[in-house]
Design a protein around this motif. Structure first.
Motif, PDB file in Angstrom:
ATOM      1  N   GLY A 378       0.672  -0.987   0.065  1.00  0.00           N
ATOM      2  CA  GLY A 378      -0.355   0.252   0.424  1.00  0.00           C
ATOM      3  C   GLY A 378       0.552   1.201   0.109  1.00  0.00           C
ATOM      4  O   GLY A 378       2.262   1.409  -0.550  1.00  0.00           O
ATOM      5  N   GLY A 379       0.217   2.291   0.008  1.00  0.00           N
ATOM      6  CA  GLY A 379       0.649   3.697   0.298  1.00  0.00           C
ATOM      7  C   GLY A 379       0.380   4.480  -1.319  1.00  0.00           C
ATOM      8  O   GLY A 379       1.084   5.668  -1.322  1.00  0.00           O
ATOM      9  N   GLY A 380       0.834   3.911  -1.854  1.00  0.00           N
ATOM     10  CA  GLY A 380       1.482   4.431  -3.349  1.00  0.00           C
ATOM     11  C   GLY A 380       2.252   4.908  -3.618  1.00  0.00           C
ATOM     12  O   GLY A 380       3.088   5.086  -3.385  1.00  0.00           O
ATOM     13  N   GLN A 381       1.485   6.669  -4.309  1.00  0.00           N
ATOM     14  CA  GLN A 381       2.774   7.447  -4.367  1.00  0.00           C
ATOM     15  C   GLN A 381       3.399   8.148  -2.912  1.00  0.00           C
ATOM     16  O   GLN A 381       4.698   8.650  -3.414  1.00  0.00           O
ATOM     17  CB  GLN A 381       2.516   8.371  -5.207  1.00  0.00           C
ATOM     18  N   PRO A 404       2.334  12.473   4.849  1.00  0.00           N
ATOM     19  CA  PRO A 404       1.568  11.748   3.450  1.00  0.00           C
ATOM     20  C   PRO A 404       0.862  10.595   4.362  1.00  0.00           C
ATOM     21  O   PRO A 404      -0.303   9.899   3.629  1.00  0.00           O
ATOM     22  CB  PRO A 404       2.350  11.387   2.437  1.00  0.00           C
ATOM     23  N   PHE A 405       0.806   9.713   5.796  1.00  0.00           N
ATOM     24  CA  PHE A 405       0.042   8.949   5.938  1.00  0.00           C
ATOM     25  C   PHE A 405      -1.039   8.486   6.344  1.00  0.00           C
ATOM     26  O   PHE A 405      -0.688   9.157   7.234  1.00  0.00           O
ATOM     27  CB  PHE A 405       1.392   7.119   6.229  1.00  0.00           C
ATOM     28  N   ARG A 406      -2.162   8.016   6.099  1.00  0.00           N
ATOM     29  CA  ARG A 406      -2.641   8.212   7.281  1.00  0.00           C
ATOM     30  C   ARG A 406      -2.708   6.832   9.138  1.00  0.00           C
ATOM     31  O   ARG A 406      -1.813   5.924   8.690  1.00  0.00           O
ATOM     32  CB  ARG A 406      -3.756   7.488   6.161  1.00  0.00           C
ATOM     33  N   SER A 407      -3.571   7.422   9.248  1.00  0.00           N
ATOM     34  CA  SER A 407      -3.561   6.454  11.062  1.00  0.00           C
ATOM     35  C   SER A 407      -3.589   4.416  10.781  1.00  0.00           C
ATOM     36  O   SER A 407      -4.679   4.902   9.791  1.00  0.00           O
ATOM     37  CB  SER A 407      -3.704   7.607  11.655  1.00  0.00           C
ATOM     38  N   ILE A 418       4.486  -5.409   5.838  1.00  0.00           N
ATOM     39  CA  ILE A 418       4.301  -4.450   6.312  1.00  0.00           C
ATOM     40  C   ILE A 418       3.566  -3.065   5.799  1.00  0.00           C
ATOM     41  O   ILE A 418       3.680  -2.975   4.621  1.00  0.00           O
ATOM     42  CB  ILE A 418       6.095  -3.150   6.978  1.00  0.00           C
ATOM     43  N   ALA A 419       2.290  -2.901   6.423  1.00  0.00           N
ATOM     44  CA  ALA A 419       1.650  -2.119   6.371  1.00  0.00           C
ATOM     45  C   ALA A 419       1.690  -0.541   6.517  1.00  0.00           C
ATOM     46  O   ALA A 419       2.946  -0.003   6.970  1.00  0.00           O
ATOM     47  CB  ALA A 419       0.016  -1.911   7.086  1.00  0.00           C
ATOM     48  N   ALA A 420       1.268   0.556   4.334  1.00  0.00           N
ATOM     49  CA  ALA A 420       1.609   1.707   4.817  1.00  0.00           C
ATOM     50  C   ALA A 420       0.802   2.259   5.265  1.00  0.00           C
ATOM     51  O   ALA A 420       0.459   3.569   4.649  1.00  0.00           O
ATOM     52  CB  ALA A 420       1.821   1.994   3.268  1.00  0.00           C
ATOM     53  N   THR A 421       1.016   2.825   6.161  1.00  0.00           N
ATOM     54  CA  THR A 421       0.281   3.234   7.315  1.00  0.00           C
ATOM     55  C   THR A 421       1.424   4.375   8.095  1.00  0.00           C
ATOM     56  O   THR A 421       2.293   3.965   7.759  1.00  0.00           O
ATOM     57  CB  THR A 421      -0.495   2.672   8.724  1.00  0.00           C
ATOM     58  N   ARG A 422       0.940   5.205   8.706  1.00  0.00           N
ATOM     59  CA  ARG A 422       1.735   6.060   9.642  1.00  0.00           C
ATOM     60  C   ARG A 422       2.669   5.169  10.132  1.00  0.00           C
ATOM     61  O   ARG A 422       3.743   5.622  10.664  1.00  0.00           O
ATOM     62  CB  ARG A 422       1.408   6.884  10.246  1.00  0.00           C
ATOM     63  N   GLU A 423       2.537   4.224  11.165  1.00  0.00           N
ATOM     64  CA  GLU A 423       2.828   3.918  11.976  1.00  0.00           C
ATOM     65  C   GLU A 423       3.402   2.224  11.231  1.00  0.00           C
ATOM     66  O   GLU A 423       5.277   2.187  11.911  1.00  0.00           O
ATOM     67  CB  GLU A 423       1.859   2.757  13.370  1.00  0.00           C
ATOM     68  N   GLY A 424       3.127   1.881  10.315  1.00  0.00           N
ATOM     69  CA  GLY A 424       4.242   0.554   9.426  1.00  0.00           C
ATOM     70  C   GLY A 424       5.173   1.534   9.081  1.00  0.00           C
ATOM     71  O   GLY A 424       5.945   0.922   9.195  1.00  0.00           O
ATOM     72  N   MET A 425       5.276   2.821   8.657  1.00  0.00           N
ATOM     73  CA  MET A 425       6.159   3.995   8.296  1.00  0.00           C
ATOM     74  C   MET A 425       7.299   4.009   9.311  1.00  0.00           C
ATOM     75  O   MET A 425       8.413   4.122   8.470  1.00  0.00           O
ATOM     76  CB  MET A 425       5.940   4.536   7.326  1.00  0.00           C
TER      77      MET A 425
END
Length: 453
Positions: A378-381, A404-407, A418-425
């Motif tokens: 996930g996370g795209g661009q 740019p990342f969501r919670s 790993i998920a491309a979320t704020r905590e994942g990144m």
């Protein structure tokens, strides 16, 4: 032309044109060596640390050898460098008190895997060679030779490696033969006195770099009574069989570790607990049953599970990115313990050795740095933009990188992705920091209360 050329100028263009895979050369006191005694001691102590922590004394360690007057020691613990020694000089003083006038040799292979300082400087040095001749497929080896030994414990021999010797301490002599000096069908000779007349020598001192191709028979000798320290870097060129690469790839599918798992644990195949092999397998009359033992069937199924085309393709991609970012020297040093990166922390990557980022498909991606790899989804661009910013080498705050990342949580249904979320990144950045691909600068937080993390 002399059998050995000597020069006081080191540059890669001249080296590749005149000497690479052609003939030996001695570079005298050029100051180009990437190795220091401090780094060598740290890596040596790192290489022996786990062994010293074990409760038993005898072990057949192929990567560490200690000899006293040519006698290989089976009980290694008393002879190994320890972090408490502090320096190679202090280690030598401790060993000298034990061996007295006897000669000793400490040999540690894969030295680069045990010290980040040594590995990182070695990678930077040889990166210039790889630009000119290409990255070795299976990587180079790094071996410490240290002690007062009369000559190399294995005697005269031929390697499949083209070799660089970096002299760090004391004086040492390397003796060479253009071709095998004996007629017997043996690969090594300890008593080589009858063949001296056909040899030539290179005397090395601290700061010297000696190079020889893989086609030269050779032996290392002591050039004095004192302690000599050198690091050899061998690059495999001859007798490289396809089976080596296949074995390397399969071994990775079975037991390589990944940054994607918090405890750097093993892959699916390594976790399989197979049933015992069948007892009393032969039937009456000495015939085998028509079905495989359950243990072998389970092994086949386990291998099939990690060799599906999609999984194999991903593994090959991951293996290549690890090779690429290791700079030709694997295994790489272990990551440091993971530390929390807060929003106000500022980090930057090394633009000379950027973090590599690639898309696997429309949603999955992989990044690699310093011989380690991470998978995400996930996370795209936003993900691509984050890694582009890191590749620039500019210092950025964690807050800006994660904006740019969501919670959301760090994990995905796939435990190694790993998920491309704020905590994942944030987790990705923390793991990259642990493997030293990111350097943390001064804390830019104006006040702890402003840190959202």
């Amino acid at each position: 032309m002399s059998a050995l050329e000597t020069t006081r100028r080191f540059d890669w263009d001249t080296f590749v044109a005149r000497y690479w895979n052609q003939r030996p050369v001695l570079f005298k006191g050029t100051g180009a060596s990437p190795f220091t005694l401090t780094d060598v001691f740290d890596a040596s102590a790192g290489a022996t640390r786990r062994y010293l922590e074990r409760s038993y004394a005898v072990d057949s360690r192929p990567d560490v050898t200690f000899t006293v007057d040519r006698s290989r020691q089976l009980v290694l613990k008393p002879w190994l460098p320890r972090a408490s020694d502090g320096t190679l000089e202090a280690y030598d003083a401790r060993i000298a008190a034990e061996v007295g006038a006897k000669r000793y040799a400490l040999i540690i292979s894969s030295l680069h895997s045990s010290g980040y300082g040594l590995w990182s400087r070695e990678r930077a040095f040889f990166a210039e060679l790889w630009k000119r001749v290409g990255l070795p497929i299976t990587g180079g080896i790094t071996t410490l030779f240290h002690g007062t030994y009369e000559h190399s414990p294995v005697g005269v021999h031929l390697d499949r490696f083209t070799t660089f010797l970096f002299a760090l301490r004391g004086r040492k002599r390397m003796r060479f033969w253009r071709k095998r000096p004996w007629k017997e069908d043996v690969s090594t000779v300890l008593d080589y006195q009858p063949y001296l007349k056909d040899s030539f020598v290179a005397e090395v001192e601290p700061g010297d770099i000696l190079y020889w191709p893989s086609t030269y028979y050779h032996v290392g000798e002591s050039a004095g009574a004192g302690v000599a320290t050198s690091v050899n870097v061998g690059i495999p060129l001859t007798e490289h069989r396809t089976v080596y690469a296949v074995d390397d790839l399969l071994r990775g599918m079975i037991d390589e570790t990944s940054l994607a798992d918090h405890e750097w644990t093993q892959t699916r195949l390594a976790r399989v607990d197979a049933s015992p092999l069948m007892r009393d397998a032969l039937r009456a009359g000495g015939r085998l049953p028509t079905v495989l033992p359950r243990a072998l069937t389970e092994s086949v199924e386990a291998f099939r599970s990690v060799s599906r085309p999609r999984d194999a393709r991903r593994h090959i991609q991951e293996t290549w990115l690890k090779r690429l970012t290791s700079g030709g020297f694997q295994p790489v040093p272990d990551p440091a313990p993971t530390k929390r990166l807060r929003d106000g922390d500022r980090v930057h990557a090394d633009a000379r050795f950027p973090i590599v980022f690639e898309q696997e498909d429309t949603t999955r991606w992989i990044c690699a740095a310093n011989g380690q790899a991470l998978r995400g989804k996930g996370g795209g661009q936003a993900v691509a933009k984050l890694f582009k910013e890191l590749a620039s080498g500019r210092e950025s705050s964690i807050r800006d990188l994660l904006r740019p990342f969501r919670s959301g949580g760090r994990t995905t249904p796939d435990v190694d992705v790993i998920a491309a979320t704020r905590e994942g990144m944030r987790s990705v950045l923390e793991k990259l920091h642990a493997c030293r691909a990111l350097t943390r600068g001064q804390d830019a937080r104006p006040h702890p209360a402003l840190d959202a993390s």
